[in-house]
Scaffold this motif. Structure first.
Motif, PDB file in Angstrom:
ATOM      1  N   PHE A  10       0.818  -1.200   0.000  1.00  0.00           N
ATOM      2  CA  PHE A  10       0.000   0.000   0.000  1.00  0.00           C
ATOM      3  C   PHE A  10       0.858   1.258   0.000  1.00  0.00           C
ATOM      4  N   THR A  11       2.015   1.209   0.667  1.00  0.00           N
ATOM      5  CA  THR A  11       2.917   2.352   0.662  1.00  0.00           C
ATOM      6  C   THR A  11       3.401   2.637  -0.750  1.00  0.00           C
ATOM      7  N   TYR A  12       3.795   1.599  -1.488  1.00  0.00           N
ATOM      8  CA  TYR A  12       4.278   1.804  -2.841  1.00  0.00           C
ATOM      9  C   TYR A  12       3.150   2.201  -3.781  1.00  0.00           C
ATOM     10  N   ARG A  13       1.963   1.737  -3.527  1.00  0.00           N
ATOM     11  CA  ARG A  13       0.832   2.203  -4.330  1.00  0.00           C
ATOM     12  C   ARG A  13       0.628   3.703  -4.145  1.00  0.00           C
ATOM     13  N   ARG A  14       0.703   4.152  -2.901  1.00  0.00           N
ATOM     14  CA  ARG A  14       0.524   5.583  -2.645  1.00  0.00           C
ATOM     15  C   ARG A  14       1.646   6.393  -3.268  1.00  0.00           C
ATOM     16  N   LEU A  15       2.857   5.876  -3.227  1.00  0.00           N
ATOM     17  CA  LEU A  15       3.995   6.571  -3.819  1.00  0.00           C
ATOM     18  C   LEU A  15       3.826   6.666  -5.330  1.00  0.00           C
ATOM     19  N   ARG A  16       3.402   5.576  -5.955  1.00  0.00           N
ATOM     20  CA  ARG A  16       3.147   5.600  -7.394  1.00  0.00           C
ATOM     21  C   ARG A  16       2.046   6.594  -7.733  1.00  0.00           C
ATOM     22  N   GLY A  67      11.221  14.184  -8.370  1.00  0.00           N
ATOM     23  CA  GLY A  67      12.569  13.636  -8.333  1.00  0.00           C
ATOM     24  C   GLY A  67      12.872  12.887  -7.048  1.00  0.00           C
ATOM     25  N   LEU A  68      12.522  13.478  -5.922  1.00  0.00           N
ATOM     26  CA  LEU A  68      12.784  12.834  -4.636  1.00  0.00           C
ATOM     27  C   LEU A  68      11.963  11.563  -4.473  1.00  0.00           C
ATOM     28  N   PHE A  69      10.710  11.593  -4.922  1.00  0.00           N
ATOM     29  CA  PHE A  69       9.874  10.396  -4.840  1.00  0.00           C
ATOM     30  C   PHE A  69      10.466   9.269  -5.684  1.00  0.00           C
ATOM     31  N   MET A  70      10.962   9.611  -6.871  1.00  0.00           N
ATOM     32  CA  MET A  70      11.498   8.571  -7.748  1.00  0.00           C
ATOM     33  C   MET A  70      12.814   8.014  -7.208  1.00  0.00           C
ATOM     34  N   ILE A  71      13.625   8.865  -6.596  1.00  0.00           N
ATOM     35  CA  ILE A  71      14.853   8.366  -5.981  1.00  0.00           C
ATOM     36  C   ILE A  71      14.520   7.450  -4.798  1.00  0.00           C
ATOM     37  N   SER A  72      13.450   7.770  -4.067  1.00  0.00           N
ATOM     38  CA  SER A  72      13.049   6.966  -2.913  1.00  0.00           C
ATOM     39  C   SER A  72      12.381   5.659  -3.312  1.00  0.00           C
ATOM     40  N   TYR A  73      11.902   5.583  -4.556  1.00  0.00           N
ATOM     41  CA  TYR A  73      11.139   4.430  -5.020  1.00  0.00           C
ATOM     42  C   TYR A  73      12.057   3.229  -5.238  1.00  0.00           C
ATOM     43  N   ARG A  74      11.694   2.084  -4.696  1.00  0.00           N
ATOM     44  CA  ARG A  74      12.469   0.854  -4.887  1.00  0.00           C
ATOM     45  C   ARG A  74      11.850   0.071  -6.042  1.00  0.00           C
ATOM     46  N   GLN A  86      14.939  -0.050 -10.551  1.00  0.00           N
ATOM     47  CA  GLN A  86      15.646   0.633  -9.465  1.00  0.00           C
ATOM     48  C   GLN A  86      16.607   1.682 -10.017  1.00  0.00           C
ATOM     49  N   LEU A  87      17.414   1.293 -11.001  1.00  0.00           N
ATOM     50  CA  LEU A  87      18.387   2.215 -11.585  1.00  0.00           C
ATOM     51  C   LEU A  87      17.707   3.321 -12.387  1.00  0.00           C
ATOM     52  N   LEU A  88      16.710   2.946 -13.178  1.00  0.00           N
ATOM     53  CA  LEU A  88      16.050   3.919 -14.043  1.00  0.00           C
ATOM     54  C   LEU A  88      15.318   4.991 -13.234  1.00  0.00           C
ATOM     55  N   THR A  89      14.649   4.594 -12.162  1.00  0.00           N
ATOM     56  CA  THR A  89      13.946   5.599 -11.361  1.00  0.00           C
ATOM     57  C   THR A  89      14.929   6.521 -10.640  1.00  0.00           C
ATOM     58  N   ASN A  90      16.074   5.978 -10.219  1.00  0.00           N
ATOM     59  CA  ASN A  90      17.091   6.823  -9.587  1.00  0.00           C
ATOM     60  C   ASN A  90      17.631   7.865 -10.569  1.00  0.00           C
ATOM     61  N   ILE A  91      17.923   7.421 -11.785  1.00  0.00           N
ATOM     62  CA  ILE A  91      18.415   8.360 -12.801  1.00  0.00           C
ATOM     63  C   ILE A  91      17.346   9.399 -13.122  1.00  0.00           C
ATOM     64  N   THR A 208      -0.500   8.958 -16.131  1.00  0.00           N
ATOM     65  CA  THR A 208      -1.490   7.894 -16.292  1.00  0.00           C
ATOM     66  C   THR A 208      -0.881   6.529 -16.022  1.00  0.00           C
ATOM     67  N   ALA A 209       0.309   6.280 -16.563  1.00  0.00           N
ATOM     68  CA  ALA A 209       0.970   4.986 -16.343  1.00  0.00           C
ATOM     69  C   ALA A 209       1.223   4.754 -14.859  1.00  0.00           C
ATOM     70  N   TRP A 210       1.697   5.782 -14.154  1.00  0.00           N
ATOM     71  CA  TRP A 210       1.977   5.626 -12.721  1.00  0.00           C
ATOM     72  C   TRP A 210       0.690   5.467 -11.910  1.00  0.00           C
ATOM     73  N   LEU A 211      -0.377   6.131 -12.309  1.00  0.00           N
ATOM     74  CA  LEU A 211      -1.638   6.000 -11.580  1.00  0.00           C
ATOM     75  C   LEU A 211      -2.231   4.604 -11.763  1.00  0.00           C
ATOM     76  N   ILE A 212      -2.149   4.073 -12.984  1.00  0.00           N
ATOM     77  CA  ILE A 212      -2.635   2.708 -13.210  1.00  0.00           C
ATOM     78  C   ILE A 212      -1.786   1.713 -12.426  1.00  0.00           C
ATOM     79  N   LYS A 213      -0.458   1.923 -12.432  1.00  0.00           N
ATOM     80  CA  LYS A 213       0.432   1.046 -11.662  1.00  0.00           C
ATOM     81  C   LYS A 213       0.130   1.152 -10.169  1.00  0.00           C
ATOM     82  N   GLY A 214      -0.257   2.329  -9.715  1.00  0.00           N
ATOM     83  CA  GLY A 214      -0.603   2.532  -8.308  1.00  0.00           C
ATOM     84  C   GLY A 214      -2.040   2.185  -7.979  1.00  0.00           C
ATOM     85  N   ARG A 215      -2.780   1.678  -8.981  1.00  0.00           N
ATOM     86  CA  ARG A 215      -4.165   1.238  -8.795  1.00  0.00           C
ATOM     87  C   ARG A 215      -5.033   2.356  -8.226  1.00  0.00           C
TER      88      ARG A 215
END
Length: 235
Positions: A10-16, A67-74, A86-91, A208-215
């Motif tokens: 649920f945490t990662y869904r909210r982040l997405r 940017g900070l959210f994407m760096i924090s995203y695993r 992991q690498l792509l979101t950090n970049i 849109t892609a991130w919202l669908i991924k985050g359900r």
């Protein structure tokens, strides 16, 4: 063997979802506030041009948050560079912060601003566009190559046209097309605010892609079957 903590999901869904809403919301906020006289800001030819307006804090703050959210995203780890979430979101996170704080060259009259690097350096504009191109390119890679990994499948549920993987691929390819069109539109000025509109569309598909991924629409009932090939009864 310990069971995975459901709170992590649920945490990662909210982040997405947060990343998606910020991406879609940035152009909406900038244009919306431009229409309010109290902000004394005209609609700009591009999103980057808002750096030199009274709405600069919204521009830089939103991009920095993304940017900070994407760096924090695993993200998903994969030996392939093109599928290593992991690498792509950090970049992408570093690129988003770079776009926010390394400005495009000012055009015409603009208000004086203080920046980390003096904005009158001619090479800053090229660096800004490089960061922006890499950022949108990674957005497309994430949608096409990473979000489509590891989908839970129920073999007794047919694949819908609205299946999440179809949406991810469509959004990623749309972003790639827009990346190609952006410099052409900027050079030939096809129509008023062409760069702004194309950038807003790219951010819309990214969000849109991130919202669908985050359900963000939920995953119960028909939505779960159509988007995720899951049967989750409505509670």
């Amino acid at each position: 063997m310990s069971k995975p903590d459901p709170n992590h999901f649920f945490t990662y869904r909210r982040l997405r979802q947060a990343i998606g809403y910020l991406g879609i919301g940035l152009p909406v906020l900038l244009v919306g506030f431009s229409l309010i006289p109290v902000f004394k800001t005209e609609i700009q030819p591009s999103i980057s041009a808002y750096y030199y307006t009274n709405l600069r804090d919204i521009f830089t703050g939103t991009l920095a948050a993304v940017g900070l959210f994407m760096i924090s995203y695993r993200g998903h780890r994969d030996p392939s560079l093109w599928k290593n979430g992991q690498l792509l979101t950090n970049i992408a996170g570093v690129m988003a912060i770079g776009v926010a704080f390394i400005p495009d060259a000012p055009r015409g009259e603009h208000q004086e601003v203080y920046s980390l690097i003096p904005y009158y350096f001619s090479w800053l504009s090229k660096l800004h566009y490089l960061f922006a191109a890499l950022l949108f390119g990674i957005f497309a890679l994430l949608a096409i190559n990473v979000f489509t990994i590891g989908q839970s499948k129920a073999e007794n549920i047919p694949v819908s046209t609205l299946n999440e993987n179809n949406i991810y691929r469509f959004c990623g390819r749309a972003i790639l097309v827009l990346i190609i069109l952006l410099p052409v539109a900027a050079k030939f000025e096809w129509f008023d605010y062409s760069t702004l509109i194309l950038e807003a569309l790219a951010l819309f598909f990214f969000g849109t892609a991130w919202l669908i991924k985050g359900r963000a629409l939920g995953d119960e009932g028909k939505i779960g079957e159509k988007l995720y090939r899951e049967r989750n009864p409505k509670s």
